[in-house]
Design a protein around this motif. Structure first.
Motif, mmCIF file in Angstrom:
data_model
loop_
_atom_site.group_PDB
_atom_site.id
_atom_site.type_symbol
_atom_site.label_atom_id
_atom_site.label_comp_id
_atom_site.label_asym_id
_atom_site.label_seq_id
_atom_site.Cartn_x
_atom_site.Cartn_y
_atom_site.Cartn_z
ATOM 1 N N MET A 1 1.338 -22.281 -3.889
ATOM 2 C CA MET A 1 1.838 -21.212 -4.755
ATOM 3 C C MET A 1 0.763 -20.161 -4.931
ATOM 4 O O MET A 1 -0.409 -20.500 -5.148
ATOM 5 C CB MET A 1 2.211 -21.797 -6.121
ATOM 6 N N PRO A 2 1.086 -18.862 -4.864
ATOM 7 C CA PRO A 2 0.081 -17.825 -4.980
ATOM 8 C C PRO A 2 -0.643 -17.867 -6.318
ATOM 9 O O PRO A 2 -0.058 -18.175 -7.353
ATOM 10 C CB PRO A 2 0.885 -16.531 -4.836
ATOM 11 N N THR A 3 -1.940 -17.566 -6.296
ATOM 12 C CA THR A 3 -2.710 -17.433 -7.514
ATOM 13 C C THR A 3 -2.389 -16.098 -8.159
ATOM 14 O O THR A 3 -2.311 -15.076 -7.484
ATOM 15 C CB THR A 3 -4.212 -17.505 -7.190
ATOM 16 N N ALA A 4 -2.209 -16.094 -9.468
ATOM 17 C CA ALA A 4 -1.941 -14.841 -10.165
ATOM 18 C C ALA A 4 -3.186 -13.967 -10.142
ATOM 19 O O ALA A 4 -4.307 -14.461 -10.239
ATOM 20 C CB ALA A 4 -1.522 -15.140 -11.600
ATOM 21 N N PHE A 5 -2.999 -12.659 -10.011
ATOM 22 C CA PHE A 5 -4.114 -11.740 -10.111
ATOM 23 C C PHE A 5 -4.641 -11.779 -11.545
ATOM 24 O O PHE A 5 -3.882 -12.023 -12.490
ATOM 25 C CB PHE A 5 -3.663 -10.324 -9.758
ATOM 26 N N PRO A 6 -5.935 -11.520 -11.741
ATOM 27 C CA PRO A 6 -6.492 -11.540 -13.096
ATOM 28 C C PRO A 6 -5.775 -10.556 -14.011
ATOM 29 O O PRO A 6 -5.277 -9.518 -13.571
ATOM 30 C CB PRO A 6 -7.951 -11.120 -12.872
ATOM 31 N N SER A 7 -5.722 -10.906 -15.271
ATOM 32 C CA SER A 7 -5.089 -10.044 -16.267
ATOM 33 C C SER A 7 -6.085 -9.813 -17.401
ATOM 34 O O SER A 7 -6.845 -10.721 -17.748
ATOM 35 C CB SER A 7 -3.823 -10.737 -16.791
ATOM 36 N N PRO A 8 -6.159 -8.616 -17.980
ATOM 37 C CA PRO A 8 -5.336 -7.456 -17.658
ATOM 38 C C PRO A 8 -5.727 -6.819 -16.326
ATOM 39 O O PRO A 8 -6.880 -6.887 -15.916
ATOM 40 C CB PRO A 8 -5.623 -6.497 -18.824
ATOM 41 N N VAL A 9 -4.745 -6.198 -15.691
ATOM 42 C CA VAL A 9 -4.983 -5.540 -14.411
ATOM 43 C C VAL A 9 -5.825 -4.292 -14.654
ATOM 44 O O VAL A 9 -5.547 -3.517 -15.565
ATOM 45 C CB VAL A 9 -3.644 -5.169 -13.743
ATOM 46 N N PRO A 10 -6.893 -4.088 -13.874
ATOM 47 C CA PRO A 10 -7.722 -2.896 -14.077
ATOM 48 C C PRO A 10 -6.970 -1.619 -13.715
ATOM 49 O O PRO A 10 -6.017 -1.634 -12.935
ATOM 50 C CB PRO A 10 -8.898 -3.130 -13.132
ATOM 51 N N THR A 11 -7.418 -0.529 -14.295
ATOM 52 C CA THR A 11 -6.832 0.767 -13.977
ATOM 53 C C THR A 11 -7.296 1.224 -12.610
ATOM 54 O O THR A 11 -8.505 1.289 -12.346
ATOM 55 C CB THR A 11 -7.233 1.807 -15.029
ATOM 56 N N ILE A 12 -6.371 1.506 -11.725
ATOM 57 C CA ILE A 12 -6.722 1.986 -10.391
ATOM 58 C C ILE A 12 -5.896 3.223 -10.080
ATOM 59 O O ILE A 12 -4.799 3.395 -10.622
ATOM 60 C CB ILE A 12 -6.482 0.900 -9.307
ATOM 61 N N PRO A 13 -6.417 4.098 -9.210
ATOM 62 C CA PRO A 13 -5.624 5.281 -8.838
ATOM 63 C C PRO A 13 -4.336 4.867 -8.137
ATOM 64 O O PRO A 13 -4.326 3.942 -7.321
ATOM 65 C CB PRO A 13 -6.547 6.033 -7.875
ATOM 66 N N THR A 14 -3.255 5.532 -8.447
ATOM 67 C CA THR A 14 -1.953 5.177 -7.853
ATOM 68 C C THR A 14 -1.293 6.379 -7.188
ATOM 69 O O THR A 14 -0.055 6.458 -7.116
ATOM 70 C CB THR A 14 -1.016 4.582 -8.921
ATOM 71 N N THR A 15 -2.106 7.317 -6.709
ATOM 72 C CA THR A 15 -1.553 8.458 -5.981
ATOM 73 C C THR A 15 -0.861 7.953 -4.719
ATOM 74 O O THR A 15 -1.474 7.273 -3.898
ATOM 75 C CB THR A 15 -2.660 9.451 -5.595
ATOM 76 N N PRO A 16 0.412 8.277 -4.531
ATOM 77 C CA PRO A 16 1.124 7.760 -3.360
ATOM 78 C C PRO A 16 0.798 8.559 -2.100
ATOM 79 O O PRO A 16 0.293 9.680 -2.162
ATOM 80 C CB PRO A 16 2.594 7.945 -3.748
ATOM 81 N N LEU A 17 1.069 7.938 -0.962
ATOM 82 C CA LEU A 17 0.931 8.640 0.313
ATOM 83 C C LEU A 17 2.174 9.486 0.564
ATOM 84 O O LEU A 17 3.266 8.950 0.714
ATOM 85 C CB LEU A 17 0.760 7.633 1.463
ATOM 86 N N THR A 18 1.997 10.776 0.594
ATOM 87 C CA THR A 18 3.112 11.659 0.903
ATOM 88 C C THR A 18 3.355 11.683 2.411
ATOM 89 O O THR A 18 2.516 11.218 3.201
ATOM 90 C CB THR A 18 2.813 13.081 0.428
ATOM 91 N N ALA A 19 4.463 12.241 2.803
ATOM 92 C CA ALA A 19 4.764 12.373 4.237
ATOM 93 C C ALA A 19 3.705 13.224 4.924
ATOM 94 O O ALA A 19 3.299 12.935 6.061
ATOM 95 C CB ALA A 19 6.144 13.001 4.414
ATOM 96 N N GLN A 20 3.217 14.257 4.225
ATOM 97 C CA GLN A 20 2.190 15.111 4.822
ATOM 98 C C GLN A 20 0.886 14.351 5.028
ATOM 99 O O GLN A 20 0.216 14.523 6.057
ATOM 100 C CB GLN A 20 1.954 16.336 3.907
ATOM 101 N N LEU A 21 0.498 13.514 4.036
ATOM 102 C CA LEU A 21 -0.724 12.715 4.182
ATOM 103 C C LEU A 21 -0.584 11.715 5.326
ATOM 104 O O LEU A 21 -1.534 11.489 6.094
ATOM 105 C CB LEU A 21 -1.038 11.980 2.879
ATOM 106 N N ARG A 22 0.552 11.083 5.435
ATOM 107 C CA ARG A 22 0.776 10.127 6.528
ATOM 108 C C ARG A 22 0.637 10.826 7.876
ATOM 109 O O ARG A 22 -0.011 10.303 8.801
ATOM 110 C CB ARG A 22 2.159 9.493 6.397
ATOM 111 N N ASP A 23 1.221 11.991 7.999
ATOM 112 C CA ASP A 23 1.126 12.730 9.261
ATOM 113 C C ASP A 23 -0.318 13.113 9.555
ATOM 114 O O ASP A 23 -0.777 13.038 10.704
ATOM 115 C CB ASP A 23 1.997 13.987 9.199
ATOM 116 N N ALA A 24 -1.049 13.518 8.517
ATOM 117 C CA ALA A 24 -2.439 13.924 8.705
ATOM 118 C C ALA A 24 -3.299 12.744 9.146
ATOM 119 O O ALA A 24 -4.153 12.877 10.037
ATOM 120 C CB ALA A 24 -2.984 14.533 7.414
ATOM 121 N N MET A 25 -3.082 11.575 8.542
ATOM 122 C CA MET A 25 -3.855 10.388 8.922
ATOM 123 C C MET A 25 -3.501 9.931 10.331
ATOM 124 O O MET A 25 -4.368 9.546 11.116
ATOM 125 C CB MET A 25 -3.619 9.257 7.916
ATOM 126 N N ARG A 26 -2.217 9.986 10.629
ATOM 127 C CA ARG A 26 -1.772 9.592 11.975
ATOM 128 C C ARG A 26 -2.396 10.510 13.025
ATOM 129 O O ARG A 26 -2.780 10.069 14.115
ATOM 130 C CB ARG A 26 -0.247 9.622 12.030
#
Length: 491
Positions: A1-26
């Motif tokens: 069974m998977p181990t639970a991630f530690p809690s509380p979860v730390p604050t991390i950036p959650t900026t999503p990958l846009t279609a433009q960013l994906r194209d640029a990285m590709r």
């Protein structure tokens, strides 16, 4: 069974990958360097143990430092989080993205070239994605020796080894990974490249920057190349498997072995009978070197770069004479010296297969701790009592690099107990073990790092001053907290 991630979860950036960013990285890394389908990403977002499962917007696999720099700069400009990854063999979740991670996993696996071997200068320049075993073999072909050696060497990558300051079985003689490095190249969180690829043994020009990045677990930058130190290749090696009276006897054996071997002790590994039995149950092809019904064993190896001379005693004769004295002193109860390379490899296979065997056995808990070498027996006695007081049916199997004070204080869950039930005891056991190791002046992480698993433990046991210094460095180099966020420190 998977181990639970530690809690509380730390604050991390959650900026999503846009279609433009994906194209640029590709466009930067090409189609073969960009993975975004769930199936293709699965190996990169799951930790080696199969206990932690994260998420990612994409897996990016650059083929050069220039490509790493461009990808990181793009992420920096848009606030996209990056999880650097080598061979993904770590045990603390340091290379596994959090479930809330919306950025990229940046895998160095395509950067796997040996750029230069300098046998005269005893140095080798390599890319971060080189598999450790490949580098060992490359050094050997030049009659040189790269001493970093650990169980995952067939798949772990040197960039990850350096980022976690890996230890292994040769630390006793050669030191941790950071002691094996002359220079580094690092891509910083803003995409700038620091070129510190200097093959210098002396360079006293201000701060030694390379040591910032070794052991930082990718939170300060991405190691892309390294200049590694080499040593003369061993020419006379002798490996022995000893049944010993107890851990105190093992320490006394090691203490006397240094002089008896003329400072040629390469490795000294302590194993409990329970640990050996674990391997015998789950790893096909290994053979018990002694089949002795004793609770403690020592894997001892002496090695010299001098070829054995005709008529002169080599390592084998010296070790045999030494063991005769240890028998007489009552420290060694039984022993066998490897007579062939295959016998030596069998002994080492037992030691190196511990993690694999433990995973096959079932739910367990393991602590990677260090203490002053002379206090190892005391820690084992007190630690076992503390854990067994909490869960009497737990099954201990301690082992470790006794020569450098690093013990893997490991336990299998009681027979029939699942991971979820074992987890109910884990917090109390962890506190008991870590309180004890701290009271003895030891460390809660000897070689495996902090990653996700020990995030809160580091905050609990390190002083405010130490944590403040670490956070100051992190914020100075990575003010957006995009580089492996939520690992090592809560920022």
């Amino acid at each position: 069974m998977p181990t639970a991630f530690p809690s509380p979860v730390p604050t991390i950036p959650t900026t999503p990958l846009t279609a433009q960013l994906r194209d640029a990285m590709r466009a930067i890394v090409g189609e073969k360097g960009f993975i975004e389908d769930e199936h293709g990403m699965q190996p990169f977002i799951t930790d080696w143990r199969g206990l932690l499962f994260g998420r990612a917007g994409a897996v990016v696999r650059p083929g050069s430092t220039e490509e790493v720099s461009k990808v990181v700069r793009l992420c920096h400009e848009h606030g996209v989080a990056i999880v650097p990854q080598g061979g993904n063999t770590g045990l603390m979740g340091g290379a596994t993205p959090w479930p809330a991670h919306t950025g990229i996993v940046l895998s160095l696996g395509r950067m796997n070239r040996v750029l230069d071997v300098d046998p005269v200068g005893y140095a080798m320049t390599v890319e971060a994605g080189c598999v450790l075993e490949t580098l060992q073999e490359t050094a050997s072909r030049h009659d040189r020796f790269l001493p970093l050696s650990l169980g995952a060497q067939g798949s772990c990558m040197i960039g990850g080894n350096l980022s976690t300051n890996a230890g292994g079985v040769q630390v006793l003689r050669y030191g941790n990974a950071r002691n094996l490095v002359l220079g580094l190249e690092v891509v910083l969180p803003n995409g700038d490249v620091w070129n510190g690829l200097r093959a210098l043994k002396k360079d006293n020009t201000g701060y030694d920057l390379k040591h910032l990045f070794m052991g930082a677990e990718g939170t300060l930058g991405i190691i892309t190349k390294a200049v590694l130190k080499l040593w003369p290749a061993p020419k006379d090696v002798c490996t022995a498997w000893l049944a010993v009276r107890d851990p105190r006897a093992a320490l006394e054996i090691l203490s006397e072995a240094h002089a008896a071997s003329e400072d040629n002790v390469g490795s000294c590994e302590l194993l409990s009978r329970a640990a050996v039995d674990l391997v015998m149950r789950h790893i096909p092809g290994v053979q018990d070197p002694l089949k002795a019904d004793t609770p403690w064993y020592l894997l001892l190896e002496w090695s010299s770069s001098r070829p054995r001379q005709d008529g002169a005693d080599g390592m084998s004769e010296k070790l045999e004479a030494f063991l005769a004295d240890q028998f007489e002193a009552g420290r060694v109860l039984d022993a066998v010296i490897a007579q062939t390379v295959s016998q030596s490899r069998n002994m080492w296979r037992i030691r190196e297969a511990m993690a694999e065997a433990a995973r096959a056995e079932g739910p367990g808990i393991s602590y990677d701790v260090s203490v002053a070498i002379s206090r190892i027996p005391e820690f084992i006695d007190k630690g076992l009592k503390a854990v067994l007081d909490i869960l009497p049916s737990i099954r201990p199997y301690p082992l470790g690099h006794i020569g450098d004070g690093n013990l893997h204080f490991s336990f299998m869950g009681p027979i029939g107990m699942d991971q979820q039930t074992l987890n109910q005891y884990t917090a109390a056991i962890t506190r008991a073990v870590n309180d004890l190791i701290t009271s003895m002046g030891g460390s809660i992480s000897a070689e495996h790092g902090i990653g996700i698993e020990k995030l809160d433990e580091l905050s609990h046991y390190r002083s405010k001053t130490e944590l403040d210094i670490m956070r100051t460095i992190k914020r100075a180099l990575d003010p957006q907290n995009i580089m492996n966020p939520g690992k090592v420190l809560r920022v």
